[in-house]
Write a protein that holds these residues in place. Structure first.
Motif, PDB file in Angstrom:
ATOM      1  N   VAL A  45      58.422 -43.809  22.239  1.00 33.81           N
ATOM      2  CA  VAL A  45      59.008 -44.259  21.252  1.00 33.81           C
ATOM      3  C   VAL A  45      58.015 -44.854  20.275  1.00 33.81           C
ATOM      4  N   ARG A  46      56.822 -45.466  20.738  1.00 29.72           N
ATOM      5  CA  ARG A  46      55.697 -45.989  20.195  1.00 29.72           C
ATOM      6  C   ARG A  46      55.019 -44.826  19.233  1.00 29.72           C
ATOM      7  N   GLU A  47      55.046 -43.778  20.021  1.00 31.00           N
ATOM      8  CA  GLU A  47      54.034 -42.386  19.470  1.00 31.00           C
ATOM      9  C   GLU A  47      55.053 -42.090  18.123  1.00 31.00           C
ATOM     10  N   ALA A  48      56.200 -42.095  18.168  1.00 30.89           N
ATOM     11  CA  ALA A  48      57.414 -41.628  16.977  1.00 30.89           C
ATOM     12  C   ALA A  48      57.079 -42.628  15.980  1.00 30.89           C
ATOM     13  N   GLN A  49      56.830 -44.035  16.329  1.00 25.64           N
ATOM     14  CA  GLN A  49      56.736 -45.112  15.312  1.00 25.64           C
ATOM     15  C   GLN A  49      55.217 -44.744  14.519  1.00 25.64           C
ATOM     16  N   GLN A  50      54.211 -44.574  15.314  1.00 29.04           N
ATOM     17  CA  GLN A  50      53.031 -44.424  14.823  1.00 29.04           C
ATOM     18  C   GLN A  50      52.868 -43.228  13.955  1.00 29.04           C
ATOM     19  N   ARG A  51      53.445 -42.183  14.277  1.00 24.10           N
ATOM     20  CA  ARG A  51      53.358 -40.855  13.550  1.00 24.10           C
ATOM     21  C   ARG A  51      54.080 -41.219  12.407  1.00 24.10           C
ATOM     22  N   PHE A  52      55.253 -41.735  12.238  1.00 16.33           N
ATOM     23  CA  PHE A  52      56.020 -41.965  10.881  1.00 16.33           C
ATOM     24  C   PHE A  52      55.107 -42.766   9.703  1.00 16.33           C
ATOM     25  N   VAL A  53      54.270 -43.790  10.599  1.00 19.39           N
ATOM     26  CA  VAL A  53      53.501 -44.766   9.723  1.00 19.39           C
ATOM     27  C   VAL A  53      52.517 -43.997   9.071  1.00 19.39           C
ATOM     28  N   TYR A  67      57.450 -52.787   2.242  1.00 21.58           N
ATOM     29  CA  TYR A  67      56.397 -53.820   2.008  1.00 21.58           C
ATOM     30  C   TYR A  67      55.251 -53.658   2.699  1.00 21.58           C
ATOM     31  N   VAL A  68      55.229 -53.378   3.886  1.00 22.43           N
ATOM     32  CA  VAL A  68      53.974 -53.454   4.884  1.00 22.43           C
ATOM     33  C   VAL A  68      53.159 -51.801   4.239  1.00 22.43           C
ATOM     34  N   ILE A  69      53.828 -51.006   4.378  1.00 21.36           N
ATOM     35  CA  ILE A  69      53.076 -49.594   3.899  1.00 21.36           C
ATOM     36  C   ILE A  69      52.523 -49.912   2.578  1.00 21.36           C
ATOM     37  N   ALA A  70      53.219 -50.213   1.536  1.00 25.39           N
ATOM     38  CA  ALA A  70      52.975 -50.125   0.205  1.00 25.39           C
ATOM     39  C   ALA A  70      51.632 -51.122   0.239  1.00 25.39           C
ATOM     40  N   GLY A  71      51.548 -52.277   1.052  1.00 20.57           N
ATOM     41  CA  GLY A  71      50.309 -53.081   0.822  1.00 20.57           C
ATOM     42  C   GLY A  71      49.259 -52.579   1.646  1.00 20.57           C
ATOM     43  N   VAL A  72      49.522 -51.674   2.727  1.00 18.01           N
ATOM     44  CA  VAL A  72      48.224 -50.933   3.149  1.00 18.01           C
ATOM     45  C   VAL A  72      47.712 -49.723   2.426  1.00 18.01           C
ATOM     46  N   ARG A  73      48.809 -49.370   1.597  1.00 20.22           N
ATOM     47  CA  ARG A  73      48.457 -47.929   0.778  1.00 20.22           C
ATOM     48  C   ARG A  73      47.278 -48.664  -0.272  1.00 20.22           C
ATOM     49  N   LEU A  74      47.849 -49.656  -0.793  1.00 25.79           N
ATOM     50  CA  LEU A  74      47.222 -50.386  -2.110  1.00 25.79           C
ATOM     51  C   LEU A  74      45.892 -50.871  -1.695  1.00 25.79           C
ATOM     52  N   ALA A  75      45.813 -51.370  -0.380  1.00 22.91           N
ATOM     53  CA  ALA A  75      44.647 -52.168   0.104  1.00 22.91           C
ATOM     54  C   ALA A  75      43.479 -51.039   0.505  1.00 22.91           C
ATOM     55  N   TYR A  76      43.946 -49.868   1.247  1.00 22.03           N
ATOM     56  CA  TYR A  76      42.921 -49.270   1.671  1.00 22.03           C
ATOM     57  C   TYR A  76      42.988 -47.785   1.467  1.00 22.03           C
ATOM     58  N   ASP A  77      44.061 -47.663   0.484  1.00 18.90           N
ATOM     59  CA  ASP A  77      44.105 -46.345  -0.342  1.00 18.90           C
ATOM     60  C   ASP A  77      43.994 -45.018   0.597  1.00 18.90           C
ATOM     61  N   ASP A  78      43.147 -44.177   0.574  1.00 15.59           N
ATOM     62  CA  ASP A  78      43.116 -42.955   1.492  1.00 15.59           C
ATOM     63  C   ASP A  78      42.271 -43.175   2.647  1.00 15.59           C
ATOM     64  N   ARG A  79      41.611 -44.259   2.880  1.00 16.44           N
ATOM     65  CA  ARG A  79      40.844 -44.618   4.000  1.00 16.44           C
ATOM     66  C   ARG A  79      41.846 -44.474   5.220  1.00 16.44           C
ATOM     67  N   VAL A  80      41.637 -43.665   5.900  1.00 17.81           N
ATOM     68  CA  VAL A  80      42.675 -43.445   7.468  1.00 17.81           C
ATOM     69  C   VAL A  80      42.511 -44.739   8.584  1.00 17.81           C
ATOM     70  N   VAL A  81      43.605 -45.519   8.641  1.00 19.04           N
ATOM     71  CA  VAL A  81      43.576 -46.531   9.771  1.00 19.04           C
ATOM     72  C   VAL A  81      43.616 -45.521  10.971  1.00 19.04           C
ATOM     73  N   SER A  82      42.748 -46.372  11.981  1.00 14.50           N
ATOM     74  CA  SER A  82      42.807 -45.829  13.426  1.00 14.50           C
ATOM     75  C   SER A  82      43.734 -46.460  14.274  1.00 14.50           C
ATOM     76  N   ASN A  83      44.253 -47.495  13.811  1.00 17.54           N
ATOM     77  CA  ASN A  83      45.275 -48.354  14.646  1.00 17.54           C
ATOM     78  C   ASN A  83      46.282 -48.719  13.678  1.00 17.54           C
ATOM     79  N   VAL A  84      47.507 -48.263  13.921  1.00 18.15           N
ATOM     80  CA  VAL A  84      48.731 -48.735  13.270  1.00 18.15           C
ATOM     81  C   VAL A  84      49.504 -49.734  13.723  1.00 18.15           C
ATOM     82  N   ASN A  85      49.151 -50.067  14.917  1.00 22.49           N
ATOM     83  CA  ASN A  85      49.930 -50.907  15.555  1.00 22.49           C
ATOM     84  C   ASN A  85      50.178 -52.439  15.194  1.00 22.49           C
TER      85      ASN A  85
END
Length: 516
Positions: A134-142, A386-404
């Motif tokens: 289930v954690r993988e499913a959550q990570q994939r969604f994010v 709120y969380v996804i919009a904040g990270v999209r704005l802050a880090y744009d297209d730089r890919v996070v390596s840990n969405v946990n």
């Protein structure tokens, strides 16, 4: 800035892609009258949040063509670093039927161990594997919400996952929810509602969650039948009776799940009913458990036999006027306001009915409306947005390596992905998410993103943080554009920030960033 008189003329393009069964749904809009601030507001509402790179793509494509792309998504690659994370997941590498069959064998083997300590350890290993899935499913969604070019499809995937809610804490749904999202919801998120409805009925996650796997002749379970009408189609006050619930439950007898090995022979079915037996993956229709008596649903007899009865019932529910109104209103609440104008809902319901439940065509009626235009920038963000919009704005297209850390922030605000206990899904209105305690938590999360966002870019919790550990938000072209329409209070607060980390925090916690 409202578009006002610039009404959207929506056209169906003649071109179609391979496999499409309808023309493309297109938006035509005078791009010259769409300024930078207006573009960002469209991005904030249609996507998971505006950022500089997405705004540049929208500006280059033009709002009309960009909206056409969003309403008619084609396969589009994620950034390689994001896709590599998804490809490495067990849910990406193992088909659901194989995965669940293997897990069922693992559970039975653990239960059969004679030594209590070994049994306890084996059961813990089983639970840990379910938690990992289930954690993988959550990570994939994010990851997809952050980086997919098909942002509207990802928005609608979340919307429908919430509408057709299942809960990860029941039974072995932790193993199923990733496939449920991937194969029952996402492919139909902008397609025909009837196809989406059928895909959810045929998925073991839904059948387990709402107990239809236990629904059999002479042992009727009404749970799924009731929610199918009350929450999935007609809605409360949709014109059905308790008698209709009972009749639909009888229609759904025998619709269930099989955990038998994939190569196992079918069950011993009575000779005259063997042709009715169906198994596809984990889905099973077992005629031995089906009530073959006559049935009447919504005032009309069911003419089919066996599993065909369920298809006939879904056809009737999907095409009911109450369903068109219920789905249209819920979409309007999601995209426009907590109390959408009835005139808008009526236009959307008419589009839904006219198109035989085409979700993209129904959204077309919404996006072309003056009500949608007037609402831009006013819809309160729930925690996931709120969380996804904040990270999209802050880090744009730089890919996070840990969405946990992002999952942790979402959980803190009470909207754990796939975690809503009851079938109604998370509420979509502002009152559910705007309490004083929620705002306090949001400020802390704004500080985490704005001052310590480097936690998203380290492989584990013990690795050192990169320096600086915060994003250069003030340098973002999108942020500079947003500042022009911010309130005097917000601009004054930003001017008083003592350092970049504090400036980032004040921006992400501002009233403007709470809305989309």
């Amino acid at each position: 800035m409202a578009l006002g008189a610039c009404a959207l003329a929506l056209l169906a393009a003649c071109a179609s892609t391979e496999g499409d069964r309808r023309p493309l749904v297109s938006v035509s809009l005078p791009s010259a009258q769409v300024n930078d601030a207006t573009r960002l507001r469209w991005l904030d509402r249609v996507s998971w949040g505006a950022n500089a790179s997405s705004d540049a793509q929208l500006a280059k494509r033009g709002l009309s063509l960009w909206m056409r792309d969003q309403l008619n998504p084609r396969p589009a690659p994620l950034p390689a670093a994001a896709q590599a994370q998804i490809d490495a997941m067990e849910i990406s590498r193992m088909p659901l039927d194989q995965l669940v069959t293997e897990l069922d064998a693992q559970r039975k083997a653990a239960d059969a161990l004679p030594d209590e300590d070994q049994k306890k350890a084996a059961r813990q290993a089983y639970q840990q594997r379910l938690n990992g899935l289930v954690r993988e499913a959550q990570q994939r969604f994010v990851l997809r919400a952050l980086y997919s070019p098909n942002q509207l499809q990802e928005q609608m995937t979340w919307f429908w996952m919430n509408h057709f809610n299942v809960n990860l804490r029941k039974d072995n749904i932790r193993a199923m929810v990733g496939d449920y999202e991937e194969n029952a919801i996402r492919p139909h998120a902008l397609g025909r509602f009837r196809d989406l409805l059928g895909a959810t009925l045929h998925h073991p996650a839904m059948l387990r969650y709402l107990d239809n796997a236990q629904n059999a002749a002479n042992r009727i379970n009404e749970n799924y039948a009731r929610e199918l009408m009350e929450l999935h189609t007609l809605g409360v006050g949709g014109g059905y009776t308790q008698g209709d619930v009972q009749e639909l439950a009888r229609v759904l007898t025998g619709v269930g799940v099989s955990y038998q090995p994939l190569d196992a022979p079918p069950p011993n079915v009575r000779p005259n009913l063997r042709a009715d037996y169906v198994r596809k993956g984990l889905f099973e229709f077992n005629p031995n458990r089906h009530d073959y008596g006559p049935k009447t649903l919504l005032g009309q007899p069911i003419q089919g036999k066996g599993l065909a009865e369920a298809d006939e019932a879904l056809d009737r529910l999907a095409r009911a006027p109450a369903t068109a109104r219920f789905i249209s209103r819920k979409l309007a609440v999601y995209f426009v306001s907590d109390d959408p104008p009835q005139a808008l809902v009526d236009r959307m319901a008419a589009a839904f009915t006219r198109s035989d439940g085409d979700i993209a065509v129904t959204l077309k009626a919404l996006f072309e409306s003056p009500e949608f235009t007037a609402s831009l920038g006013r819809k309160f963000r729930d925690p996931v947005h709120y969380v996804i919009a904040g990270v999209r704005l802050a880090y744009d297209d730089r890919v996070v390596s840990n969405v946990n850390p992002m999952l942790g922030w979402i959980n803190r605000m009470g909207e754990q992905l796939y975690g809503h206990e009851t079938p109604d899904g998370y509420p979509l209105n502002e009152a559910a998410w705007a309490s004083a305690g929620q705002m306090n938590t949001r400020f802390e999360i704004a500080r985490a993103i704005g001052a310590n966002g480097a936690v998203l870019f380290r492989a584990d919790d013990k690795a050192p943080l990169e320096k600086p550990a915060f994003p250069p938000l003030a340098d973002s072209r999108a942020v500079r554009t947003m500042q022009g329409s911010m309130s005097t209070d917000t601009r004054e607060a930003l001017a008083q920030a003592k350092n970049p980390q504090e400036w980032n925090t004040f921006l992400l916690a501002s009233p403007e960033l709470m809305r989309r």
